[in-house]
Design a protein around this motif. Structure first.
Motif, PDB file in Angstrom:
ATOM      1  N   THR A 142       0.835  -1.205   0.000  1.00  0.00           N
ATOM      2  CA  THR A 142       0.000   0.000   0.000  1.00  0.00           C
ATOM      3  C   THR A 142       0.866   1.250   0.000  1.00  0.00           C
ATOM      4  OG1 THR A 142      -0.138  -0.050   2.395  1.00  0.00           O
ATOM      5  CG2 THR A 142      -1.886  -1.178   1.198  1.00  0.00           C
ATOM      6  N   GLU A 143       0.283   2.334   0.467  1.00  0.00           N
ATOM      7  CA  GLU A 143       0.920   3.651   0.477  1.00  0.00           C
ATOM      8  C   GLU A 143       2.222   3.622   1.258  1.00  0.00           C
ATOM      9  OE1 GLU A 143      -0.617   5.742  -1.477  1.00  0.00           O
ATOM     10  OE2 GLU A 143      -2.309   4.393  -1.648  1.00  0.00           O
ATOM     11  N   PRO A 144       3.162   4.458   0.962  1.00  0.00           N
ATOM     12  CA  PRO A 144       3.335   5.360  -0.176  1.00  0.00           C
ATOM     13  C   PRO A 144       3.919   4.676  -1.410  1.00  0.00           C
ATOM     14  CG  PRO A 144       5.158   5.701   1.300  1.00  0.00           C
ATOM     15  CD  PRO A 144       4.252   4.648   1.933  1.00  0.00           C
ATOM     16  N   ALA A 145       4.334   3.416  -1.248  1.00  0.00           N
ATOM     17  CA  ALA A 145       4.947   2.698  -2.371  1.00  0.00           C
ATOM     18  C   ALA A 145       3.969   2.533  -3.530  1.00  0.00           C
ATOM     19  CB  ALA A 145       5.454   1.337  -1.909  1.00  0.00           C
ATOM     20  N   ALA A 146       2.718   2.253  -3.216  1.00  0.00           N
ATOM     21  CA  ALA A 146       1.720   2.055  -4.271  1.00  0.00           C
ATOM     22  C   ALA A 146       1.523   3.325  -5.075  1.00  0.00           C
ATOM     23  CB  ALA A 146       0.402   1.596  -3.658  1.00  0.00           C
ATOM     24  N   THR A 147       1.468   4.443  -4.409  1.00  0.00           N
ATOM     25  CA  THR A 147       1.290   5.716  -5.109  1.00  0.00           C
ATOM     26  C   THR A 147       2.490   6.020  -5.999  1.00  0.00           C
ATOM     27  OG1 THR A 147      -0.077   6.558  -3.324  1.00  0.00           O
ATOM     28  CG2 THR A 147       0.892   8.189  -4.806  1.00  0.00           C
ATOM     29  N   SER A 148       3.679   5.804  -5.498  1.00  0.00           N
ATOM     30  CA  SER A 148       4.888   6.042  -6.280  1.00  0.00           C
ATOM     31  C   SER A 148       4.891   5.170  -7.531  1.00  0.00           C
ATOM     32  CB  SER A 148       6.125   5.755  -5.440  1.00  0.00           C
ATOM     33  OG  SER A 148       7.293   5.878  -6.220  1.00  0.00           O
ATOM     34  N   ASP A 149       4.564   3.887  -7.382  1.00  0.00           N
ATOM     35  CA  ASP A 149       4.555   2.985  -8.528  1.00  0.00           C
ATOM     36  C   ASP A 149       3.443   3.335  -9.512  1.00  0.00           C
ATOM     37  OD1 ASP A 149       6.690   1.711  -7.428  1.00  0.00           O
ATOM     38  OD2 ASP A 149       5.654  -0.176  -7.018  1.00  0.00           O
ATOM     39  N   ARG A 150       2.307   3.756  -9.002  1.00  0.00           N
ATOM     40  CA  ARG A 150       1.187   4.101  -9.895  1.00  0.00           C
ATOM     41  C   ARG A 150       1.411   5.418 -10.634  1.00  0.00           C
ATOM     42  NH1 ARG A 150      -2.876   2.008  -5.512  1.00  0.00           N
ATOM     43  NH2 ARG A 150      -2.979  -0.174  -6.163  1.00  0.00           N
ATOM     44  N   ILE A 151       2.320   6.233 -10.152  1.00  0.00           N
ATOM     45  CA  ILE A 151       2.690   7.456 -10.875  1.00  0.00           C
ATOM     46  C   ILE A 151       3.850   7.162 -11.825  1.00  0.00           C
ATOM     47  CG2 ILE A 151       3.695   9.763 -10.641  1.00  0.00           C
ATOM     48  CD1 ILE A 151       2.089  10.006  -8.002  1.00  0.00           C
ATOM     49  N   ALA A 152       4.869   6.463 -11.346  1.00  0.00           N
ATOM     50  CA  ALA A 152       6.046   6.195 -12.171  1.00  0.00           C
ATOM     51  C   ALA A 152       5.737   5.216 -13.302  1.00  0.00           C
ATOM     52  CB  ALA A 152       7.177   5.648 -11.308  1.00  0.00           C
ATOM     53  N   GLY A 153       4.887   4.244 -13.060  1.00  0.00           N
ATOM     54  CA  GLY A 153       4.579   3.224 -14.067  1.00  0.00           C
ATOM     55  C   GLY A 153       4.068   3.784 -15.380  1.00  0.00           C
ATOM     56  N   PRO A 154       2.982   4.573 -15.352  1.00  0.00           N
ATOM     57  CA  PRO A 154       2.495   5.117 -16.627  1.00  0.00           C
ATOM     58  C   PRO A 154       3.489   6.068 -17.292  1.00  0.00           C
ATOM     59  CG  PRO A 154       0.889   5.478 -14.869  1.00  0.00           C
ATOM     60  CD  PRO A 154       2.093   4.867 -14.254  1.00  0.00           C
ATOM     61  N   LEU A 155       4.250   6.817 -16.490  1.00  0.00           N
ATOM     62  CA  LEU A 155       5.243   7.718 -17.068  1.00  0.00           C
ATOM     63  C   LEU A 155       6.344   6.935 -17.774  1.00  0.00           C
ATOM     64  CD1 LEU A 155       5.546  10.373 -14.219  1.00  0.00           C
ATOM     65  CD2 LEU A 155       4.419  10.641 -16.441  1.00  0.00           C
ATOM     66  N   ILE A 156       6.787   5.842 -17.165  1.00  0.00           N
ATOM     67  CA  ILE A 156       7.822   4.999 -17.778  1.00  0.00           C
ATOM     68  C   ILE A 156       7.298   4.371 -19.061  1.00  0.00           C
ATOM     69  CG2 ILE A 156       9.086   2.822 -17.483  1.00  0.00           C
ATOM     70  CD1 ILE A 156       9.472   3.685 -14.519  1.00  0.00           C
ATOM     71  N   ALA A 157       6.087   3.823 -19.023  1.00  0.00           N
ATOM     72  CA  ALA A 157       5.508   3.204 -20.218  1.00  0.00           C
ATOM     73  C   ALA A 157       5.347   4.224 -21.337  1.00  0.00           C
ATOM     74  CB  ALA A 157       4.168   2.555 -19.881  1.00  0.00           C
TER      75      ALA A 157
ATOM     76  N   ILE B 204      14.869   3.831  -7.575  1.00  0.00           N
ATOM     77  CA  ILE B 204      15.952   3.306  -6.725  1.00  0.00           C
ATOM     78  C   ILE B 204      16.004   4.063  -5.398  1.00  0.00           C
ATOM     79  CG2 ILE B 204      18.462   3.087  -6.531  1.00  0.00           C
ATOM     80  CD1 ILE B 204      18.447   2.580  -9.617  1.00  0.00           C
ATOM     81  N   LEU B 205      15.810   5.380  -5.443  1.00  0.00           N
ATOM     82  CA  LEU B 205      15.912   6.206  -4.236  1.00  0.00           C
ATOM     83  C   LEU B 205      14.618   6.269  -3.416  1.00  0.00           C
ATOM     84  CD1 LEU B 205      17.950   9.208  -5.660  1.00  0.00           C
ATOM     85  CD2 LEU B 205      18.782   7.281  -4.299  1.00  0.00           C
ATOM     86  N   ALA B 206      13.485   6.002  -4.033  1.00  0.00           N
ATOM     87  CA  ALA B 206      12.191   6.147  -3.366  1.00  0.00           C
ATOM     88  C   ALA B 206      12.066   5.353  -2.069  1.00  0.00           C
ATOM     89  CB  ALA B 206      11.056   5.794  -4.325  1.00  0.00           C
ATOM     90  N   PRO B 207      12.544   4.106  -1.985  1.00  0.00           N
ATOM     91  CA  PRO B 207      12.427   3.390  -0.710  1.00  0.00           C
ATOM     92  C   PRO B 207      13.153   4.093   0.442  1.00  0.00           C
ATOM     93  CG  PRO B 207      12.902   1.848  -2.466  1.00  0.00           C
ATOM     94  CD  PRO B 207      13.033   3.232  -3.047  1.00  0.00           C
ATOM     95  N   LEU B 208      14.267   4.725   0.132  1.00  0.00           N
ATOM     96  CA  LEU B 208      15.001   5.449   1.175  1.00  0.00           C
ATOM     97  C   LEU B 208      14.279   6.733   1.567  1.00  0.00           C
ATOM     98  CD1 LEU B 208      18.588   5.065  -0.315  1.00  0.00           C
ATOM     99  CD2 LEU B 208      17.601   3.791   1.598  1.00  0.00           C
ATOM    100  N   ILE B 209      13.736   7.422   0.578  1.00  0.00           N
ATOM    101  CA  ILE B 209      13.091   8.705   0.830  1.00  0.00           C
ATOM    102  C   ILE B 209      11.726   8.524   1.486  1.00  0.00           C
ATOM    103  CG2 ILE B 209      12.129  10.758  -0.295  1.00  0.00           C
ATOM    104  CD1 ILE B 209      14.385  10.389  -2.421  1.00  0.00           C
ATOM    105  N   LEU B 210      10.951   7.559   0.997  1.00  0.00           N
ATOM    106  CA  LEU B 210       9.582   7.385   1.473  1.00  0.00           C
ATOM    107  C   LEU B 210       9.427   6.305   2.542  1.00  0.00           C
ATOM    108  CD1 LEU B 210       7.753   7.662  -1.971  1.00  0.00           C
ATOM    109  CD2 LEU B 210       8.121   9.469  -0.270  1.00  0.00           C
ATOM    110  N   GLY B 211      10.451   5.508   2.784  1.00  0.00           N
ATOM    111  CA  GLY B 211      10.413   4.500   3.841  1.00  0.00           C
ATOM    112  C   GLY B 211       9.521   3.308   3.527  1.00  0.00           C
ATOM    113  N   TYR B 212       9.795   2.617   2.430  1.00  0.00           N
ATOM    114  CA  TYR B 212       9.017   1.441   2.046  1.00  0.00           C
ATOM    115  C   TYR B 212       9.313   0.254   2.946  1.00  0.00           C
ATOM    116  CZ  TYR B 212       8.384   3.469  -2.678  1.00  0.00           C
ATOM    117  OH  TYR B 212       8.075   4.248  -3.745  1.00  0.00           O
ATOM    118  N   GLY B 213       8.422  -0.747   2.864  1.00  0.00           N
ATOM    119  CA  GLY B 213       8.689  -2.057   3.443  1.00  0.00           C
ATOM    120  C   GLY B 213       9.588  -2.845   2.494  1.00  0.00           C
TER     121      GLY B 213
END
Length: 122
Positions: A24-39, A65-74
């Motif tokens: 879930t959040e915040p990792a899900a939000t990051s992936d749902r924003i980055a995914g369409p931009l990358i595609a 690569i940096l998002a887990p450090l910045i946003l604190g993912y599991g």
């Protein structure tokens, strides 16, 4: 062209990853924003004329690569984010073959004869 296709597939994977891997959040939000931009950037960069758009994916790969450090993912989303980010960034650095050239910048606006006339004040 194959690096752009792989990056497009990875972008689609990022959109589905939160549901598939169950994070879930915040990792899900990051992936749902980055995914369409990358595609989108990968698909646009398939054309030779728009190939420089691939550099957008280099920046997005670094973000992943940096998002887990910045946003604190599991652990699960962090591993997914870093792995996908590294592959996206690496593939975006592959230029591909250049079969056609496009334009010539500002100098293409004038022929060599017009440039000579302008230089001699005619």
């Amino acid at each position: 062209m194959w690096p752009r296709i792989v990056n497009a597939i990875l972008g689609i994977w990022l959109m589905a990853a939160p549901a598939v891997l169950g994070y879930t959040e915040p990792a899900a939000t990051s992936d749902r924003i980055a995914g369409p931009l990358i595609a989108m950037a990968a698909i646009v960069a398939i054309s030779g004329a728009t190939r420089p758009v691939r550099r957008v994916n280099a920046a997005l790969g670094v973000w992943l690569i940096l998002a887990p450090l910045i946003l604190g993912y599991g652990w699960t989303p962090a591993i997914n984010s870093v792995a996908v980010g590294a592959v996206v960034a690496a593939l975006s650095l592959i230029r591909g073959t250049v079969s056609d050239t496009f334009g010539g910048g500002w100098s293409a606006l004038w022929s060599s004869q017009q440039r000579e006339a302008n230089e001699h004040g005619r």
